[in-house]
Design an enzyme around this catalytic site. Structure first.
Site, PDB file in Angstrom:
ATOM      1  N   LYS A   1       2.693  -4.126  -7.013  1.00 59.00           N
ATOM      2  CA  LYS A   1       1.534  -4.671  -7.887  1.00 59.00           C
ATOM      3  C   LYS A   1       2.037  -4.765  -9.128  1.00 59.00           C
ATOM      4  O   LYS A   1       2.681  -4.130  -9.713  1.00 59.00           O
ATOM      5  CB  LYS A   1       0.243  -3.742  -7.663  1.00 59.00           C
ATOM      6  CG  LYS A   1      -0.181  -3.856  -6.083  1.00 59.00           C
ATOM      7  CD  LYS A   1      -1.602  -3.378  -5.806  1.00 59.00           C
ATOM      8  CE  LYS A   1      -2.008  -2.992  -4.382  1.00 59.00           C
ATOM      9  NZ  LYS A   1      -3.432  -2.434  -4.276  1.00 59.00           N
TER      10      LYS A   1
ATOM     11  N   TYR B   1      -7.300 -10.840  -0.833  1.00 59.43           N
ATOM     12  CA  TYR B   1      -8.507  -9.623  -0.602  1.00 59.43           C
ATOM     13  C   TYR B   1      -9.685 -10.200  -0.244  1.00 59.43           C
ATOM     14  O   TYR B   1     -10.721  -9.180  -0.369  1.00 59.43           O
ATOM     15  CB  TYR B   1      -8.572  -9.063  -2.013  1.00 59.43           C
ATOM     16  CG  TYR B   1      -7.322  -8.023  -2.540  1.00 59.43           C
ATOM     17  CD1 TYR B   1      -7.077  -7.136  -1.575  1.00 59.43           C
ATOM     18  CD2 TYR B   1      -6.569  -8.046  -3.690  1.00 59.43           C
ATOM     19  CE1 TYR B   1      -6.086  -6.197  -1.937  1.00 59.43           C
ATOM     20  CE2 TYR B   1      -5.725  -7.274  -3.847  1.00 59.43           C
ATOM     21  CZ  TYR B   1      -5.255  -6.373  -3.154  1.00 59.43           C
ATOM     22  OH  TYR B   1      -4.258  -5.557  -3.357  1.00 59.43           O
TER      23      TYR B   1
ATOM     24  N   ASN C   1      -2.854   1.394  -7.742  1.00 56.18           N
ATOM     25  CA  ASN C   1      -1.830   2.410  -6.581  1.00 56.18           C
ATOM     26  C   ASN C   1      -0.766   1.641  -6.352  1.00 56.18           C
ATOM     27  O   ASN C   1      -0.204   2.230  -5.018  1.00 56.18           O
ATOM     28  CB  ASN C   1      -2.943   2.508  -5.313  1.00 56.18           C
ATOM     29  CG  ASN C   1      -3.472   1.524  -4.714  1.00 56.18           C
ATOM     30  OD1 ASN C   1      -2.921   0.436  -4.888  1.00 56.18           O
ATOM     31  ND2 ASN C   1      -4.153   1.555  -3.707  1.00 56.18           N
TER      32      ASN C   1
ATOM     33  N   HIS D   1       1.044  -2.657  -2.344  1.00 55.06           N
ATOM     34  CA  HIS D   1       0.091  -3.239  -0.991  1.00 55.06           C
ATOM     35  C   HIS D   1       0.952  -3.078   0.263  1.00 55.06           C
ATOM     36  O   HIS D   1       2.035  -3.850  -0.021  1.00 55.06           O
ATOM     37  CB  HIS D   1      -0.467  -4.630  -1.208  1.00 55.06           C
ATOM     38  CG  HIS D   1      -1.013  -5.235  -0.177  1.00 55.06           C
ATOM     39  ND1 HIS D   1      -2.309  -4.860   0.242  1.00 55.06           N
ATOM     40  CD2 HIS D   1      -0.590  -6.090   0.937  1.00 55.06           C
ATOM     41  CE1 HIS D   1      -2.603  -5.838   1.277  1.00 55.06           C
ATOM     42  NE2 HIS D   1      -1.446  -6.411   1.777  1.00 55.06           N
TER      43      HIS D   1
ATOM     44  N   GLU E   1      -1.148 -12.785   5.505  1.00 60.34           N
ATOM     45  CA  GLU E   1      -0.842 -12.444   4.377  1.00 60.34           C
ATOM     46  C   GLU E   1       0.733 -13.143   4.085  1.00 60.34           C
ATOM     47  O   GLU E   1       1.160 -13.408   2.955  1.00 60.34           O
ATOM     48  CB  GLU E   1      -0.669 -10.811   3.947  1.00 60.34           C
ATOM     49  CG  GLU E   1      -2.173 -10.292   4.114  1.00 60.34           C
ATOM     50  CD  GLU E   1      -2.225  -9.142   4.126  1.00 60.34           C
ATOM     51  OE1 GLU E   1      -1.180  -8.345   3.983  1.00 60.34           O
ATOM     52  OE2 GLU E   1      -3.484  -8.171   4.145  1.00 60.34           O
TER      53      GLU E   1
HETATM   54  P1  DAT Z   1      -5.055  -0.477   1.145  1.00 62.07           P
HETATM   55  O1  DAT Z   1      -4.588  -1.152  -0.299  1.00 62.07           O
HETATM   56  O2  DAT Z   1      -4.376   1.064   1.247  1.00 62.07           O
HETATM   57  O3  DAT Z   1      -4.877  -1.268   2.140  1.00 62.07           O
HETATM   58  P2  DAT Z   1      -7.840  -1.306   1.058  1.00 62.07           P
HETATM   59  O4  DAT Z   1      -7.541  -2.577   1.724  1.00 62.07           O
HETATM   60  O5  DAT Z   1      -8.913  -0.404   1.461  1.00 62.07           O
HETATM   61  O6  DAT Z   1      -6.765  -0.291   0.821  1.00 62.07           O
HETATM   62  O7  DAT Z   1      -8.186  -1.788  -0.572  1.00 62.07           O
HETATM   63  C1  DAT Z   1      -7.505  -2.675  -1.298  1.00 62.07           C
HETATM   64  C2  DAT Z   1      -7.163  -2.331  -2.558  1.00 62.07           C
HETATM   65  O8  DAT Z   1      -8.560  -2.427  -3.218  1.00 62.07           O
HETATM   66  C3  DAT Z   1      -6.444  -0.848  -2.897  1.00 62.07           C
HETATM   67  O9  DAT Z   1      -5.355  -0.815  -2.858  1.00 62.07           O
HETATM   68  C4  DAT Z   1      -7.253  -0.507  -4.075  1.00 62.07           C
HETATM   69  C5  DAT Z   1      -8.476  -1.124  -4.259  1.00 62.07           C
HETATM   70  N1  DAT Z   1      -9.539  -0.370  -3.781  1.00 62.07           N
HETATM   71  C6  DAT Z   1      -9.980   0.036  -2.738  1.00 62.07           C
HETATM   72  N2  DAT Z   1     -11.034   1.013  -2.593  1.00 62.07           N
HETATM   73  C7  DAT Z   1     -11.390   1.157  -3.905  1.00 62.07           C
HETATM   74  C8  DAT Z   1     -12.314   1.706  -4.624  1.00 62.07           C
HETATM   75  N3  DAT Z   1     -13.170   2.568  -3.862  1.00 62.07           N
HETATM   76  N4  DAT Z   1     -12.402   1.643  -5.859  1.00 62.07           N
HETATM   77  C9  DAT Z   1     -11.466   1.006  -6.458  1.00 62.07           C
HETATM   78  N5  DAT Z   1     -10.525   0.187  -6.031  1.00 62.07           N
HETATM   79  C10 DAT Z   1     -10.660   0.173  -4.717  1.00 62.07           C
HETATM   80 MG    MG Z   2      -5.492  -3.139   2.653  1.00 60.64          MG
END
Ligand code: DAT
Ligand code: MG
Length: 152
Positions: A11, A51, A114, A117, A128
């Protein structure tokens, strides 16, 4: 063990911090095979499609803004059980909860920053990969001579 392909993004925070090589290196050392790679800027339309599952979450606008804020390194990785292996190597979504030894656990601080992805299941990986790569951009090693040992 099924051979899978999965989408990995470094990212914008990872690219900006100079950690793209670190991410690639960890996935290489894990034993996965790189089959697609590009440096690109994600536009808003692609961000919203990528997303889409999170469209109703409160963090969605910030997530779209963040992923479009700078270049990403988009990659396709291949290997047995690749989707789960990548997820394990990345660590839990929230770096505060991801284990030491994982990318997020070693290098991340903030759930909104973080670093990486990785697709979470086969249907997501297919969807994706299609968003980020044309089929011809993904290498098929079975159609080439062995790139590691062939001498020119
Ligand atoms: P991942 O990236 O581990 O698959 P995800 O699909 O649940 O996680 O969420 C996508 C992204 O969205 C994640 O990398 C960071 C952001 N995100 C998720 N939960 C969040 C939250 N509670 N607050 C802020 N950003 C968040
Ligand atoms: Mg995810």
């Amino acid at each position: 063990m099924a051979v899978e392909r999965t989408l990995v993004l470094v990212k914008p925070d990872g690219v900006q911090r100079g950690l793209a090589g670190e991410v690639i290196s960890r996935l290489e050392r894990r034993g996965l095979k790189l089959v697609g790679l590009k440096l690109m800027q994600v536009d808003e339309a692609l961000a919203r499609r990528h997303y889409a599952e999170h469209v109703n979450r409160p963090f969605f606008p910030g997530l779209v803004q963040f992923i479009t804020a700078g270049p990403v390194v988009a990659m396709a990785w291949e290997g047995g059980n690749a989707i789960e292996l990548v997820r394990q190597t990345m660590g839990a979504t929230d770096p505060a909860k991801s284990a030491p030894g994982t990318i997020r656990g070693d290098l991340g601080v903030n759930i909104g920053r973080n670093l990486v992805h990785g697709s979470d299941k086969p249907e997501s990986a297919q969807r994706e990969l299609n968003l980020f790569f044309k089929p011809a951009e993904l290498l098929d090693y079975q159609r080439s001579t062995d790139p590691w040992i062939t001498e020119s």
